[in-house]
Design a protein around this motif. Structure first.
Motif, PDB file in Angstrom:
ATOM      1  N   ASP A 104       0.829  -1.205   0.000  1.00 23.21           N
ATOM      2  CA  ASP A 104       0.000   0.000   0.000  1.00 23.21           C
ATOM      3  C   ASP A 104       0.860   1.250   0.000  1.00 23.21           C
ATOM      4  OD1 ASP A 104      -2.334  -1.457   0.093  1.00 23.21           O
ATOM      5  OD2 ASP A 104      -2.661  -1.163   2.241  1.00 23.21           O
ATOM      6  N   LEU A 105       0.241   2.350  -0.427  1.00 22.46           N
ATOM      7  CA  LEU A 105       0.865   3.665  -0.318  1.00 22.46           C
ATOM      8  C   LEU A 105       0.404   4.308   0.979  1.00 22.46           C
ATOM      9  CD1 LEU A 105       0.401   5.108  -3.934  1.00 22.46           C
ATOM     10  CD2 LEU A 105       2.433   4.057  -2.946  1.00 22.46           C
ATOM     11  N   ASP A 106       1.325   4.892   1.696  1.00 21.08           N
ATOM     12  CA  ASP A 106       1.008   5.601   2.934  1.00 21.08           C
ATOM     13  C   ASP A 106       0.323   6.914   2.555  1.00 21.08           C
ATOM     14  OD1 ASP A 106       0.933   6.917   5.359  1.00 21.08           O
ATOM     15  OD2 ASP A 106       3.069   6.657   5.794  1.00 21.08           O
ATOM     16  N   ASP A 107      -0.889   7.131   3.054  1.00 28.09           N
ATOM     17  CA  ASP A 107      -1.638   8.331   2.679  1.00 28.09           C
ATOM     18  C   ASP A 107      -1.433   9.488   3.663  1.00 28.09           C
ATOM     19  OD1 ASP A 107      -3.035   7.300   4.786  1.00 28.09           O
ATOM     20  OD2 ASP A 107      -4.979   7.282   3.803  1.00 28.09           O
ATOM     21  N   SER A 108      -0.423   9.380   4.532  1.00 29.57           N
ATOM     22  CA  SER A 108      -0.135  10.498   5.431  1.00 29.57           C
ATOM     23  C   SER A 108       0.361  11.684   4.595  1.00 29.57           C
ATOM     24  CB  SER A 108       0.900  10.097   6.483  1.00 29.57           C
ATOM     25  OG  SER A 108       2.136   9.811   5.880  1.00 29.57           O
ATOM     26  N   PRO A 109       0.231  12.898   5.143  1.00 29.38           N
ATOM     27  CA  PRO A 109       0.601  14.079   4.354  1.00 29.38           C
ATOM     28  C   PRO A 109       2.085  14.091   3.991  1.00 29.38           C
ATOM     29  CG  PRO A 109      -0.111  14.702   6.582  1.00 29.38           C
ATOM     30  CD  PRO A 109      -0.249  13.227   6.469  1.00 29.38           C
ATOM     31  N   LEU A 110       2.354  14.664   2.838  1.00 32.19           N
ATOM     32  CA  LEU A 110       3.736  14.829   2.408  1.00 32.19           C
ATOM     33  C   LEU A 110       4.406  15.882   3.289  1.00 32.19           C
ATOM     34  CD1 LEU A 110       3.105  14.851  -1.444  1.00 32.19           C
ATOM     35  CD2 LEU A 110       4.094  12.999  -0.104  1.00 32.19           C
ATOM     36  N   LYS A 111       5.733  15.840   3.353  1.00 32.23           N
ATOM     37  CA  LYS A 111       6.485  16.825   4.136  1.00 32.23           C
ATOM     38  C   LYS A 111       6.615  18.103   3.309  1.00 32.23           C
ATOM     39  CE  LYS A 111       9.302  13.531   6.691  1.00 32.23           C
ATOM     40  NZ  LYS A 111      10.663  13.090   6.985  1.00 32.23           N
ATOM     41  N   LEU A 112       6.321  19.216   3.925  1.00 35.90           N
ATOM     42  CA  LEU A 112       6.436  20.500   3.239  1.00 35.90           C
ATOM     43  C   LEU A 112       7.706  21.216   3.688  1.00 35.90           C
ATOM     44  CD1 LEU A 112       2.746  21.742   3.425  1.00 35.90           C
ATOM     45  CD2 LEU A 112       3.904  20.622   1.521  1.00 35.90           C
ATOM     46  N   ARG A 113       8.468  21.716   2.709  1.00 34.63           N
ATOM     47  CA  ARG A 113       9.671  22.490   3.001  1.00 34.63           C
ATOM     48  C   ARG A 113       9.511  23.872   2.368  1.00 34.63           C
ATOM     49  NH1 ARG A 113      14.338  18.178   1.319  1.00 34.63           N
ATOM     50  NH2 ARG A 113      13.657  16.504   2.698  1.00 34.63           N
ATOM     51  N   TYR A 114       9.913  24.864   3.109  1.00 32.83           N
ATOM     52  CA  TYR A 114       9.806  26.233   2.620  1.00 32.83           C
ATOM     53  C   TYR A 114      10.942  26.518   1.652  1.00 32.83           C
ATOM     54  CZ  TYR A 114       9.092  31.260   2.606  1.00 32.83           C
ATOM     55  OH  TYR A 114       8.853  32.560   2.223  1.00 32.83           O
ATOM     56  N   GLU A 115      10.619  26.573   0.374  1.00 38.96           N
ATOM     57  CA  GLU A 115      11.581  26.843  -0.692  1.00 38.96           C
ATOM     58  C   GLU A 115      10.902  27.749  -1.718  1.00 38.96           C
ATOM     59  OE1 GLU A 115      12.861  23.071  -2.318  1.00 38.96           O
ATOM     60  OE2 GLU A 115      13.687  22.405  -0.410  1.00 38.96           O
ATOM     61  N   PRO A 116      10.758  29.036  -1.407  1.00 46.30           N
ATOM     62  CA  PRO A 116       9.995  29.927  -2.282  1.00 46.30           C
ATOM     63  C   PRO A 116      10.575  30.066  -3.689  1.00 46.30           C
ATOM     64  CG  PRO A 116      11.113  31.173  -0.559  1.00 46.30           C
ATOM     65  CD  PRO A 116      11.296  29.723  -0.238  1.00 46.30           C
ATOM     66  N   GLY A 117      11.862  29.819  -3.870  1.00 45.99           N
ATOM     67  CA  GLY A 117      12.468  29.932  -5.196  1.00 45.99           C
ATOM     68  C   GLY A 117      12.318  28.688  -6.047  1.00 45.99           C
ATOM     69  N   ASN A 118      11.837  27.616  -5.486  1.00 40.72           N
ATOM     70  CA  ASN A 118      11.697  26.353  -6.211  1.00 40.72           C
ATOM     71  C   ASN A 118      10.521  26.452  -7.191  1.00 40.72           C
ATOM     72  OD1 ASN A 118      10.959  23.579  -6.864  1.00 40.72           O
ATOM     73  ND2 ASN A 118      12.299  22.970  -5.171  1.00 40.72           N
ATOM     74  N   PRO A 119      10.715  26.007  -8.424  1.00 37.55           N
ATOM     75  CA  PRO A 119       9.605  26.086  -9.398  1.00 37.55           C
ATOM     76  C   PRO A 119       8.382  25.236  -9.028  1.00 37.55           C
ATOM     77  CG  PRO A 119      11.474  24.863 -10.313  1.00 37.55           C
ATOM     78  CD  PRO A 119      11.922  25.427  -9.010  1.00 37.55           C
ATOM     79  N   HIS A 120       8.538  24.308  -8.099  1.00 41.43           N
ATOM     80  CA  HIS A 120       7.424  23.458  -7.681  1.00 41.43           C
ATOM     81  C   HIS A 120       6.758  23.959  -6.403  1.00 41.43           C
ATOM     82  CE1 HIS A 120       8.665  20.780 -10.812  1.00 41.43           C
ATOM     83  NE2 HIS A 120       9.862  20.640 -10.278  1.00 41.43           N
ATOM     84  N   ALA A 121       7.173  25.121  -5.926  1.00 44.74           N
ATOM     85  CA  ALA A 121       6.601  25.665  -4.693  1.00 44.74           C
ATOM     86  C   ALA A 121       5.145  26.064  -4.911  1.00 44.74           C
ATOM     87  CB  ALA A 121       7.411  26.870  -4.232  1.00 44.74           C
ATOM     88  N   ASN A 122       4.333  25.867  -3.868  1.00 45.86           N
ATOM     89  CA  ASN A 122       2.932  26.280  -3.947  1.00 45.86           C
ATOM     90  C   ASN A 122       2.849  27.797  -3.731  1.00 45.86           C
ATOM     91  OD1 ASN A 122       3.146  26.699  -1.159  1.00 45.86           O
ATOM     92  ND2 ASN A 122       1.978  24.871  -0.624  1.00 45.86           N
ATOM     93  N   SER A 123       1.649  28.329  -3.656  1.00 43.88           N
ATOM     94  CA  SER A 123       1.463  29.780  -3.535  1.00 43.88           C
ATOM     95  C   SER A 123       2.061  30.348  -2.242  1.00 43.88           C
ATOM     96  CB  SER A 123      -0.028  30.116  -3.611  1.00 43.88           C
ATOM     97  OG  SER A 123      -0.718  29.475  -2.552  1.00 43.88           O
ATOM     98  N   GLU A 124       2.257  29.497  -1.243  1.00 49.36           N
ATOM     99  CA  GLU A 124       2.841  29.949   0.017  1.00 49.36           C
ATOM    100  C   GLU A 124       4.352  29.719   0.076  1.00 49.36           C
ATOM    101  OE1 GLU A 124       0.610  27.715   2.827  1.00 49.36           O
ATOM    102  OE2 GLU A 124      -1.220  28.886   2.507  1.00 49.36           O
TER     103      GLU A 124
END
Length: 134
Positions: free
Chosen positions: A68-88
């Motif tokens: 199975d895949l673990d459905d726990s939340p992914l780890k978020l890292r603050y990387e505002p310059g990363n092209p994959h960063a979310n709006s925050e």
């Protein structure tokens, strides 16, 4: 007595698979791209055990019924310059804790060793029985 060997063997195979899953998790703890190069953070895998052997319709032994895949939340890292960063400014990384994976790996190794010991004890009992009969 041969059933005992089958039970130990099934457990050895199941624990080997569990250790392979743990190894895969550790190897991919920083993987945020899939095989095609798309942004898709790796999700932790979990080996799920089930009693019995469906190929022989036996309720003895153990097997890996699925991974199975673990459905726990992914780890978020603050990387505002990363092209994959979310709006925050956060980028999602795999939900893998290396310490927990090491503990799971050590547990699988210990269970593997216990089943080797059980198989060796069964083998000795068979040898002793054959000596007494012969």
């Amino acid at each position: 007595m041969f059933g005992s060997l089958d039970i130990s063997t099934s457990a050895l195979v199941a624990q080997r698979t569990r250790l392979e899953v743990v190894s895969s998790n550790i190897a991919n703890q920083d993987s945020i791209y899939d095989a095609q190069g798309n942004y898709s953070p790796f999700r932790r895998r979990i080996a799920v055990f089930q009693a019995g052997d469906p190929s022989t319709a036996s309720g003895q032994g153990v097997r890996v019924s699925r991974i199975d895949l673990d459905d726990s939340p992914l780890k978020l890292r603050y990387e505002p310059g990363n092209p994959h960063a979310n709006s925050e400014g956060y980028v999602a990384y795999p939900n893998i804790d290396a310490t927990m994976e090491m503990v799971n790996g050590m547990d699988a190794i210990r269970a593997y060793e216990a089943n080797i010991t059980a198989a060796e004890a069964t083998k000795q009992m068979i040898e002793t029985s054959l000596r007494l009969l012969g």
